[in-house]
Every structure is written in C-alpha cells, then in structure tokens.
Write a protein that holds these residues in place. Structure first.
Motif, PDB file in Angstrom:
ATOM      1  N   LEU A 144      17.292   6.850   4.106  1.00 51.04           N
ATOM      2  CA  LEU A 144      18.286   7.818   4.632  1.00 51.04           C
ATOM      3  C   LEU A 144      19.416   7.710   4.006  1.00 51.04           C
ATOM      4  O   LEU A 144      20.053   6.729   3.525  1.00 51.04           O
ATOM      5  CB  LEU A 144      18.472   7.523   6.059  1.00 51.04           C
ATOM      6  CG  LEU A 144      17.105   7.379   6.944  1.00 51.04           C
ATOM      7  CD1 LEU A 144      17.535   7.105   8.624  1.00 51.04           C
ATOM      8  CD2 LEU A 144      16.604   8.993   7.156  1.00 51.04           C
ATOM      9  N   GLU A 145      20.174   8.997   3.887  1.00 53.35           N
ATOM     10  CA  GLU A 145      21.331   9.105   3.160  1.00 53.35           C
ATOM     11  C   GLU A 145      22.334   8.389   4.045  1.00 53.35           C
ATOM     12  O   GLU A 145      22.228   8.002   5.397  1.00 53.35           O
ATOM     13  CB  GLU A 145      21.724  10.461   3.117  1.00 53.35           C
ATOM     14  CG  GLU A 145      20.994  11.393   2.116  1.00 53.35           C
ATOM     15  CD  GLU A 145      21.385  12.842   2.079  1.00 53.35           C
ATOM     16  OE1 GLU A 145      22.536  13.389   2.621  1.00 53.35           O
ATOM     17  OE2 GLU A 145      20.728  13.766   1.547  1.00 53.35           O
ATOM     18  N   GLU A 146      23.688   8.227   3.575  1.00 54.85           N
ATOM     19  CA  GLU A 146      24.640   7.251   4.261  1.00 54.85           C
ATOM     20  C   GLU A 146      25.031   8.056   5.745  1.00 54.85           C
ATOM     21  O   GLU A 146      25.229   7.251   6.580  1.00 54.85           O
ATOM     22  CB  GLU A 146      25.902   7.116   3.397  1.00 54.85           C
ATOM     23  CG  GLU A 146      26.763   6.115   3.986  1.00 54.85           C
ATOM     24  CD  GLU A 146      27.904   5.952   2.806  1.00 54.85           C
ATOM     25  OE1 GLU A 146      29.217   5.695   3.333  1.00 54.85           O
ATOM     26  OE2 GLU A 146      27.823   6.187   1.640  1.00 54.85           O
ATOM     27  N   ARG A 152      17.654   5.473  12.121  1.00 55.03           N
ATOM     28  CA  ARG A 152      18.075   6.923  12.784  1.00 55.03           C
ATOM     29  C   ARG A 152      16.868   6.859  13.815  1.00 55.03           C
ATOM     30  O   ARG A 152      15.636   6.445  13.536  1.00 55.03           O
ATOM     31  CB  ARG A 152      17.901   8.233  12.245  1.00 55.03           C
ATOM     32  CG  ARG A 152      18.030   9.327  12.662  1.00 55.03           C
ATOM     33  CD  ARG A 152      17.983  10.603  12.027  1.00 55.03           C
ATOM     34  NE  ARG A 152      18.532  11.653  12.758  1.00 55.03           N
ATOM     35  CZ  ARG A 152      18.821  12.675  12.305  1.00 55.03           C
ATOM     36  NH1 ARG A 152      19.022  13.057  11.082  1.00 55.03           N
ATOM     37  NH2 ARG A 152      19.240  13.632  13.165  1.00 55.03           N
ATOM     38  N   ILE A 153      17.203   7.328  15.087  1.00 56.43           N
ATOM     39  CA  ILE A 153      16.197   7.489  16.117  1.00 56.43           C
ATOM     40  C   ILE A 153      15.558   8.829  16.041  1.00 56.43           C
ATOM     41  O   ILE A 153      16.345   9.853  15.712  1.00 56.43           O
ATOM     42  CB  ILE A 153      16.705   7.498  17.528  1.00 56.43           C
ATOM     43  CG1 ILE A 153      17.372   6.139  17.834  1.00 56.43           C
ATOM     44  CG2 ILE A 153      15.664   7.651  18.503  1.00 56.43           C
ATOM     45  CD1 ILE A 153      16.088   4.877  17.925  1.00 56.43           C
ATOM     46  N   VAL A 154      14.177   9.011  15.744  1.00 56.89           N
ATOM     47  CA  VAL A 154      13.681  10.183  15.675  1.00 56.89           C
ATOM     48  C   VAL A 154      12.549  10.336  16.966  1.00 56.89           C
ATOM     49  O   VAL A 154      11.605   9.337  17.093  1.00 56.89           O
ATOM     50  CB  VAL A 154      12.771  10.330  14.356  1.00 56.89           C
ATOM     51  CG1 VAL A 154      12.111  11.638  14.205  1.00 56.89           C
ATOM     52  CG2 VAL A 154      13.585  10.178  13.354  1.00 56.89           C
ATOM     53  N   GLN A 167      22.768   6.538  12.024  1.00 55.32           N
ATOM     54  CA  GLN A 167      23.677   5.192  11.867  1.00 55.32           C
ATOM     55  C   GLN A 167      23.536   4.610  13.240  1.00 55.32           C
ATOM     56  O   GLN A 167      24.530   4.018  13.585  1.00 55.32           O
ATOM     57  CB  GLN A 167      25.036   5.736  11.765  1.00 55.32           C
ATOM     58  CG  GLN A 167      25.176   6.445  10.444  1.00 55.32           C
ATOM     59  CD  GLN A 167      26.651   6.836  10.075  1.00 55.32           C
ATOM     60  OE1 GLN A 167      27.387   7.087  11.025  1.00 55.32           O
ATOM     61  NE2 GLN A 167      26.879   7.047   8.895  1.00 55.32           N
ATOM     62  N   VAL A 168      22.222   4.269  13.612  1.00 51.38           N
ATOM     63  CA  VAL A 168      22.275   3.251  14.832  1.00 51.38           C
ATOM     64  C   VAL A 168      22.447   1.978  14.471  1.00 51.38           C
ATOM     65  O   VAL A 168      22.038   1.237  13.320  1.00 51.38           O
ATOM     66  CB  VAL A 168      20.662   3.230  15.228  1.00 51.38           C
ATOM     67  CG1 VAL A 168      20.321   2.262  16.206  1.00 51.38           C
ATOM     68  CG2 VAL A 168      20.094   4.583  15.709  1.00 51.38           C
ATOM     69  N   THR A 169      23.263   1.255  15.273  1.00 49.65           N
ATOM     70  CA  THR A 169      23.838  -0.048  14.874  1.00 49.65           C
ATOM     71  C   THR A 169      23.464  -1.249  16.037  1.00 49.65           C
ATOM     72  O   THR A 169      23.234  -2.274  15.897  1.00 49.65           O
ATOM     73  CB  THR A 169      25.462  -0.125  14.902  1.00 49.65           C
ATOM     74  OG1 THR A 169      25.730   0.262  16.198  1.00 49.65           O
ATOM     75  CG2 THR A 169      25.896   0.726  13.684  1.00 49.65           C
ATOM     76  N   THR A 170      23.165  -0.533  17.347  1.00 47.14           N
ATOM     77  CA  THR A 170      22.928  -1.629  18.635  1.00 47.14           C
ATOM     78  C   THR A 170      22.025  -0.796  19.423  1.00 47.14           C
ATOM     79  O   THR A 170      22.074   0.394  19.759  1.00 47.14           O
ATOM     80  CB  THR A 170      24.180  -1.978  19.335  1.00 47.14           C
ATOM     81  OG1 THR A 170      25.312  -2.308  18.335  1.00 47.14           O
ATOM     82  CG2 THR A 170      24.119  -2.932  20.229  1.00 47.14           C
ATOM     83  N   LEU A 171      21.059  -1.580  20.164  1.00 42.35           N
ATOM     84  CA  LEU A 171      20.157  -1.292  20.865  1.00 42.35           C
ATOM     85  C   LEU A 171      20.478  -2.247  22.033  1.00 42.35           C
ATOM     86  O   LEU A 171      20.132  -3.616  21.894  1.00 42.35           O
ATOM     87  CB  LEU A 171      18.778  -1.561  20.428  1.00 42.35           C
ATOM     88  CG  LEU A 171      18.203  -0.623  18.972  1.00 42.35           C
ATOM     89  CD1 LEU A 171      16.850  -1.084  18.768  1.00 42.35           C
ATOM     90  CD2 LEU A 171      18.298   0.830  19.270  1.00 42.35           C
ATOM     91  N   LYS A 172      20.776  -1.636  23.446  1.00 44.46           N
ATOM     92  CA  LYS A 172      21.170  -2.765  24.614  1.00 44.46           C
ATOM     93  C   LYS A 172      20.054  -2.417  25.598  1.00 44.46           C
ATOM     94  O   LYS A 172      19.994  -1.086  25.866  1.00 44.46           O
ATOM     95  CB  LYS A 172      22.532  -2.546  24.774  1.00 44.46           C
ATOM     96  CG  LYS A 172      23.591  -2.984  23.997  1.00 44.46           C
ATOM     97  CD  LYS A 172      24.940  -3.119  24.522  1.00 44.46           C
ATOM     98  CE  LYS A 172      25.892  -3.329  23.695  1.00 44.46           C
ATOM     99  NZ  LYS A 172      27.302  -3.202  24.149  1.00 44.46           N
TER     100      LYS A 172
END
Length: 177
Positions: A144-146, A152-154, A167-172
């Motif tokens: 994926l591009e920057e 990324r969620i799809v 740009q997913v960083t965290t899943l809570k």
C-alpha cells in the motif's frame, strides 16, 4: 576528568540540540523512513485492556486472503489477512465464546490521522455472517502507498467505503456497559 576506582570518567556536556523535542521527532521520522518496517506494527487491545503488538512478519504469517473490489470508478485486488485472524492472534475469542454480554462488544479501529470506526464483533464471526473484513497490506500486488498503509481495512460488500480505514494503527475491543 574524574576517577572512579581505576577507571577514568570523562564528562562531556551534550550538545544543546539533543535536549530539544524537535530533534527527537525528526530523528524518529528519519529512522522510520530509513527502515519502514519499524512503522509497520499494529497494536491490539483486548477486552481486559492487555495490549498486544504485532509486527509485519506476525501479520504476514497469518493465512492470506485476496478480495476484488470495485468502487469510485476503479477496481483493485487487495491482499491481506482476515481481521478476525488478527484479533484471534491477540487472544480475542470468537465462535462459542461470542455470546451473552460479549455480543454487545465492538472493535474500535483507529488510524494514524485520528479517524476511527466501529465494527461489531459479530460482524467478524463466521458463525454470524459471511461478510469478509480484511486487514490489507497489498493492493494490486504492491505494498500500500504511504497515504493508505501500511494497513487498511477493506470490507468488499459494503456500499459505502466509510469504514475502509487507511493507515490503521490500533485495534481496540470495547465492552458496552
């Protein structure tokens, strides 16, 4: 020069620029650009609040899935892993354990820019739905591009792409009280 026992200790003052936060911010940016894999970690926080950090290698070791998507006048093939598999790797239970009060739990997906979306846990469980939710890291065979990645969620079957978080960083995992 001071002496401690038989070892001389030389005290040299640090340059003033080392004490400035801007230096360390720029240093971190340069370090991440030099080694992009350092910025490809994903943090998962389970119901108990326990954080698990997965590196890119941990995520890529999970079974891969490919989904073809169309929308906004273009089509693409995303490759990644099932979001459910990522959560299971961090210790989140599905199947028979997803019942009772846990049915009201949800996944909060957070992006680097502060964007956040909610996905109900039953939406990720094959015992409840056939919906496929993917944590993608490749698009048309390329990383994926920057502006999109590293993750990324799809969700291919959704009519709107509002929950396709870039740009997913965290899943809570959050329990509704």
């Amino acid at each position: 020069m001071k002496h401690r026992g038989s070892i001389p200790v030389l005290r040299v003052p640090a340059p003033c620029w080392l004490s400035r936060p801007i230096f360390w911010s720029l240093f971190a940016i340069l370090l991440l650009r030099a080694n992009p894999l350092l910025g490809q970690q994903l943090t998962i926080q389970t119901e108990g609040g326990k954080p698990t950090v997965l590196a890119r290698a941990d995520i890529e070791a999970l079974p891969h899935v490919k989904v073809a998507t169309t929308g906004s006048g273009s089509s693409a093939i995303f490759e990644g892993v099932s979001l459910r598999a990522v959560l299971e790797r961090a210790g989140v239970g599905f199947g028979e354990t997803l019942r009772g009060k846990r049915l009201a739990s949800y996944l909060l997906v957070e992006a680097a820019d502060g964007y956040r979306v909610v996905i109900a846990l039953p939406e990720l469980d094959p015992a409840f739905t056939d919906k496929q939710v993917v944590l993608a890291f490749l698009k048309d065979g390329k990383p994926l591009e920057e502006k999109e990645g590293p993750y990324r969620i799809v969700i291919p079957d959704e009519k709107r792409m509002a929950r396709w978080v870039r740009q997913v960083t965290t899943l809570k995992i959050v329990d509704v009280q």
